[in-house]
Enzyme design. Sequence first.
Site, PDB file in Angstrom:
ATOM      1  N   TYR A 201       0.821  -1.212   0.000  1.00 36.85           N
ATOM      2  CA  TYR A 201       0.000   0.000   0.000  1.00 36.85           C
ATOM      3  C   TYR A 201       0.859   1.267   0.000  1.00 36.85           C
ATOM      4  O   TYR A 201       0.382   2.347   0.327  1.00 36.85           O
ATOM      5  CB  TYR A 201      -0.927   0.018   1.215  1.00 36.85           C
ATOM      6  CG  TYR A 201      -1.976  -1.066   1.183  1.00 36.85           C
ATOM      7  CD1 TYR A 201      -3.206  -0.848   0.579  1.00 36.85           C
ATOM      8  CD2 TYR A 201      -1.727  -2.311   1.747  1.00 36.85           C
ATOM      9  CE1 TYR A 201      -4.170  -1.844   0.542  1.00 36.85           C
ATOM     10  CE2 TYR A 201      -2.679  -3.320   1.712  1.00 36.85           C
ATOM     11  CZ  TYR A 201      -3.895  -3.079   1.116  1.00 36.85           C
ATOM     12  OH  TYR A 201      -4.842  -4.076   1.068  1.00 36.85           O
ATOM     13  N   SER A 202       2.106   1.140  -0.410  1.00 32.85           N
ATOM     14  CA  SER A 202       3.056   2.245  -0.295  1.00 32.85           C
ATOM     15  C   SER A 202       2.739   3.387  -1.265  1.00 32.85           C
ATOM     16  O   SER A 202       2.769   3.204  -2.491  1.00 32.85           O
ATOM     17  CB  SER A 202       4.476   1.730  -0.560  1.00 32.85           C
ATOM     18  OG  SER A 202       5.384   2.795  -0.697  1.00 32.85           O
ATOM     19  N   ASN A 203       2.487   4.566  -0.720  1.00 31.35           N
ATOM     20  CA  ASN A 203       2.332   5.756  -1.561  1.00 31.35           C
ATOM     21  C   ASN A 203       3.644   6.112  -2.253  1.00 31.35           C
ATOM     22  O   ASN A 203       3.646   6.717  -3.332  1.00 31.35           O
ATOM     23  CB  ASN A 203       1.851   6.935  -0.722  1.00 31.35           C
ATOM     24  CG  ASN A 203       0.411   6.783  -0.280  1.00 31.35           C
ATOM     25  OD1 ASN A 203      -0.403   6.179  -0.978  1.00 31.35           O
ATOM     26  ND2 ASN A 203       0.085   7.311   0.884  1.00 31.35           N
TER      27      ASN A 203
END
Length: 306
Positions: free
Chosen positions: A80-82
């Site tokens: 879920y890394s921006n």
Amino acid sequence: MNGGDVGGLGERVELGRARAVPLTELHDDRLAAAGVRLLLKRDDLLHPLLPGNKYRKLRHNLTRAAELGHETLLTYGGAYSNHIRAVAAAGAEFGFRTIGVIRGEEHLPLNDTLAFATGCGMRLVYVDRTSYRAKDDPEAVEALRRRFGDFYRLPEGGSNELAVLGCAELPAEIDVPFNLVCCPVGTGGTLAGIAAGLAPGQRALGFSVLKGGRFLAETVAHLQQVAYGGMSANWSISYDFHAGGYAKRNADLDAFITDFADRHGMVLEWVYVAKMLWGIFTLAEYGEFPSGTTIVAVITAPITRA
């Protein structure tokens, strides 16, 4: 893209200076009762492709990568890394190939973050959690170079000395008097830079989004050391509002998000931003901020209208 262009790899990547983003005062009876004024710095509106601290962290790094003649960016992150999303977008925009080393196993269908990244052309490489913990070992980095060739390596979350320099530019953009800047903390670079850019008498407070995140204090200190040659004493980290850990949520956080949307018409991004604001409101209600405190909360990931 607004803000700059690229003539080619090896030439300077110029994203331009951060454009002005609004400071939005949040009126809430609970804050008023605590004597606290809260301003939201909408860094999620900073750049169409690289919102929030991702613009600040990548700006100088992309310039350096191009100056060194690199054609490939390699970086790390969770599913879920921006940061993974932002590097993929930057690569597509500026003509870099991109590789994302992802913690954990592949799960299909891909979530929105990873689907966006692959849509931008990023190659995803999944590694087990044990191997991921060793990602900074020289042997692990060299194995990636043997596999993929040369690349410009960006750390997890993009937090290195160049990222710190970019984040340090943020406080000067705040054009009202304030006492405290708050931000979420995942890898420490944003907090390290913001604190370094503060004027005397101002402080920074970070909210860890990680369970067991007390190591982050050492990380922030190290980042300031490599960027500036010393550590400032004007920052601290709260570790009580992670809601179970990175990319996890619990009933208390969900209740806060729902109530916030009802009161203010904004749906908070829950991995980072909601945890910070939950922490600010809770500490204000506990009387942790002196009456008369003006807080600027940095919105580092997109929020939407309810």
